[in-house]
Design an enzyme around this catalytic site. Sequence first.
Site, PDB file in Angstrom:
ATOM      1  N   SER A 144       0.850  -1.180   0.000  1.00 31.79           N
ATOM      2  CA  SER A 144       0.000   0.000   0.000  1.00 31.79           C
ATOM      3  C   SER A 144       0.893   1.238   0.000  1.00 31.79           C
ATOM      4  O   SER A 144       1.673   1.432   0.934  1.00 31.79           O
ATOM      5  CB  SER A 144      -0.914   0.005   1.239  1.00 31.79           C
ATOM      6  OG  SER A 144      -1.439   1.294   1.465  1.00 31.79           O
ATOM      7  N   HIS A 145       0.772   2.055  -1.016  1.00 37.30           N
ATOM      8  CA  HIS A 145       1.596   3.266  -1.097  1.00 37.30           C
ATOM      9  C   HIS A 145       1.287   4.213   0.059  1.00 37.30           C
ATOM     10  O   HIS A 145       2.186   4.851   0.603  1.00 37.30           O
ATOM     11  CB  HIS A 145       1.366   3.976  -2.421  1.00 37.30           C
ATOM     12  CG  HIS A 145       1.910   3.235  -3.603  1.00 37.30           C
ATOM     13  ND1 HIS A 145       2.938   3.701  -4.371  1.00 37.30           N
ATOM     14  CD2 HIS A 145       1.562   2.026  -4.129  1.00 37.30           C
ATOM     15  CE1 HIS A 145       3.200   2.829  -5.336  1.00 37.30           C
ATOM     16  NE2 HIS A 145       2.375   1.800  -5.196  1.00 37.30           N
ATOM     17  N   ALA A 197       8.059   2.957 -15.812  1.00 35.37           N
ATOM     18  CA  ALA A 197       7.856   4.220 -16.513  1.00 35.37           C
ATOM     19  C   ALA A 197       6.352   4.443 -16.622  1.00 35.37           C
ATOM     20  O   ALA A 197       5.558   3.517 -16.496  1.00 35.37           O
ATOM     21  CB  ALA A 197       8.489   4.142 -17.902  1.00 35.37           C
ATOM     22  N   GLU A 210      -2.701  -8.092  -7.770  1.00 33.15           N
ATOM     23  CA  GLU A 210      -1.353  -8.656  -7.904  1.00 33.15           C
ATOM     24  C   GLU A 210      -1.272 -10.057  -7.297  1.00 33.15           C
ATOM     25  O   GLU A 210      -0.656 -10.969  -7.866  1.00 33.15           O
ATOM     26  CB  GLU A 210      -0.346  -7.713  -7.242  1.00 33.15           C
ATOM     27  CG  GLU A 210      -0.157  -6.416  -8.011  1.00 33.15           C
ATOM     28  CD  GLU A 210       0.445  -5.288  -7.181  1.00 33.15           C
ATOM     29  OE1 GLU A 210       0.612  -4.179  -7.729  1.00 33.15           O
ATOM     30  OE2 GLU A 210       0.733  -5.498  -5.994  1.00 33.15           O
TER      31      GLU A 210
END
Length: 924
Positions: free
Chosen positions: A29-30, A67, A103
């Site tokens: 979790s960012h 990217a 994921e």
Amino acid sequence: MTEPSSSMEDTKAGGRETAKRYAAFISYSHAADGKLAPAVQEGLGRLAKPWNRRRALNIFRDASGLAVTPDLWNDLRTALDSSAWLVIMASPEAAASEGVGKEILHWLSTRTPDRILLVVTGGTLRWDSRAGDFDREASTAVHPALYGRLRVEPRHVDMSWARDSDRLTLRDSVFRDQVAEIAAPLHGLTKDELDSADIREERRVRRLVRLTIGSLSILLVAALVATVLAVNALGTANRQLKIATARFMADRGALIGDSDPVLSQLLAVAATRVDPLNADGRHGMMAALARPGRGELLGHTGGVMSAQFSPDGRSVVTAGLDGTVRLWDRSSRKQIGSPLTEPAERYTSAAFSPDGGLLVTTSLSGSVRLWDLARRRPLGSPLTGHTGWVYTAAFSHDGRRLVTAGEDGTARLWDVATHRQEGVLVRRGRVISAAFSPDDRLLATVGDAEDEGVIQLWDTRTRRRIGGALKGRNGFVATVAFSPDGRRLATGGNDYATQLWDVTTRREVGTGLAGHGGAVTAVRFSPDGSVLATSSADGLARLWDAASGAQIGTLTGHTGYVTSLAFSPDGRELVTASRDDTARLWDVSVHRQLGAALTGGSGPVGSVSFSPDGRRLATAHADGVARVWEVAATPPRSVALTGHTGAVMVARFSPDGRTLATAGEDGTVRLWDAASREQIGTLSGHEGRTFVLAFGADGKTLFASGGDNVVRQWDVRTGRRTGISMAGHAKEVIHMVPSPDGRTLLTSAAGTTRLWDTGTGRQLGAALRGAEDPFVAVAFSPDGRTLAATDSHNRLVLLDVATRKQVGASMLGHTGPVYAVAFSPDGKTVATAGEDRSVRLWDVETHRQIGRPINGHDGAVQAIAFAPTGRLVATAGVDGTARVWNVSEVVDVLSQTCAVAGRPISPEEWRLYAQDLPYQRVCP
């Protein structure tokens, strides 16, 4: 070009091994772990990194590995397919994340789940071994995509402490150790093998340094013209080699602190000997002393099933599935003589008789054997009767009887003198453990017969049940122990918890002690009854405050199921046995509370103050009473000082120890003769409550402040104001500390901290504040040159008093506001305490925490003080208690470390870590 990882192979289900671009994919979790995930990625890349490569492992993390593309999921899926492992940073935020779930599902659709590694950063993770799945109610950190998908409990590392930490580098021993746990399977190595690989890489770097020294030596001979320059360069290179070697020793010592505590201690000492200026060496010694681990007992070649101290505390006996019973010297940790053995036996327990002359052993064959320890041979024939495994045996406290517990559903009583069976206590199901009460009148048995209950009390004289059975929560209880006073019973089993019972009422006391991640295998009270120790199949032993139920310590180091434990007769050490083929000794006096909690009234305790000789402790209580305690008294003993008409907020001894000052909500300051405890004066004049006090350095003046926000100075002899006051704070002053020379007074109110000239009452310069936040608690160092302060972000900072600038990095560890701070008498250590109920020690030179937090209070800790010796710390809490703690690891560090290690570093160990530097014994 991306460099190949050292862990680049993965086996797909039904497929062949294929090379992988990434050693691991980090899913996280960012929002929750945006700081921790990059640190773990960096650590995995640097640990055991070859000198000629950019990184040890190539780790994918989406914030740094992608990217910006039109199809983000396609790039993530490609990265997942190109990774050998999936590392999930598990937390409640990750469990609710759609991206993390996607994921995980993709990984499970193409791989077997045995290449998933969980790093818990928040919340809880609990595996239900019976269901073969996560406990879905208790596991708040687990994403639902993992439910029902794993066959066995997955690998996991608990890094919940690290989320808000500032110590996320490989130079921090705890962080490095946990990164090594994650990295080992990624490298395809054990953790020990990875440590060895890291050592080899460090040695390569130091060989390059030595080559440089060699080159400079040649240059010294060849270039006579540049002699002075070459000598200086050679000296610098030698100095750099010593610095690098000392740092390497300190780092390695920190990394192996739990697995090999003795070598960890010796490496910390060696780092100091090689480079006396190395601050990491001193910190390493303090950290090693703060760890409870004291050494391993190595010799068994199979699981060690029991361990116990002899009655005199000088030796330890262990029994193992390798068919041996071994005796050990407690101080040297060396085996005494040859093992005791019998043909084809596999031992399950061994116990000393109360006089230490006999030993009883039990085994899987059903045999019970008494041994003559003086002759080291069996005493008579085996005691026969059990028809299956015998799990344990215990002597009565008078040594006349023996009880054995077995798989056949019986507990049997034996006459030790005649070897005859006295009686059989029969029940359905196995009897796994049995214990005599301290007066030998009762016997407690536990097992797994759910239809009868699992805990039963028996009258040892009549051999009849006493009342109905007590039922554990889950039908299986494996261990039982009486408290030393016989009033309580502790039991543990496969519900992962420990239950406490009142023997008289036969009712459970409290809600149980929860914390283990596996079945509880053993419970034992300390000799004084203040501490309860538990061991578990999770590989840990835990220490609990027996009165409050608060967890006060965790013993880590075993790599397998911990089978049993026992306290030494003096209560200072604990021995544990494990299926990892070892027994371990632990010093449980480290950070141990000294005696019982100091209680005597209702409501919070506001302050603590040691007398100058360290023999007495003054405490301030919300019930309107101040108390003076004899620190060494057992049980705690105090004298109450009454007179205030409201809560007493603070109590302080004068520098000469003759006077005690107290202040409280009634707005008065009262002076007491410290020897007679008689009131000798009352100082009135403050508006509202008065709750901060400080004596001047000479003891002749007293500073006080309260609800009027003004600090006033009093003449202690006359009881009158001196005419000097300090006004400037807009809110109540909550901290007040004089400088050691008495010339300066430091005051702190909500939002501002100010320095005052005590001679004039004038403010010295502008108000102090941190780089970002106002200070909460403040303290002067003993030399008056440094200020320790805590801020509203729970950080500890050090300030140079002369320049008013911060010195070094902030220290972060507390998880809530920090209300109290104090320097040790030598100024080398700072102690802090706060809302998170913990006490923490910090090394001033390295700005690093010393050991683990000290826990025991059942609420916020709001005051702290060092004893004059520096070996004790006193704390005051909102739980209505004051407590005194042993922190002796911060004093006489070098001599203490050598004494605890008990041996010098060996030449072989020296060569491994110091290589070509001349050998030093390090410790006498």
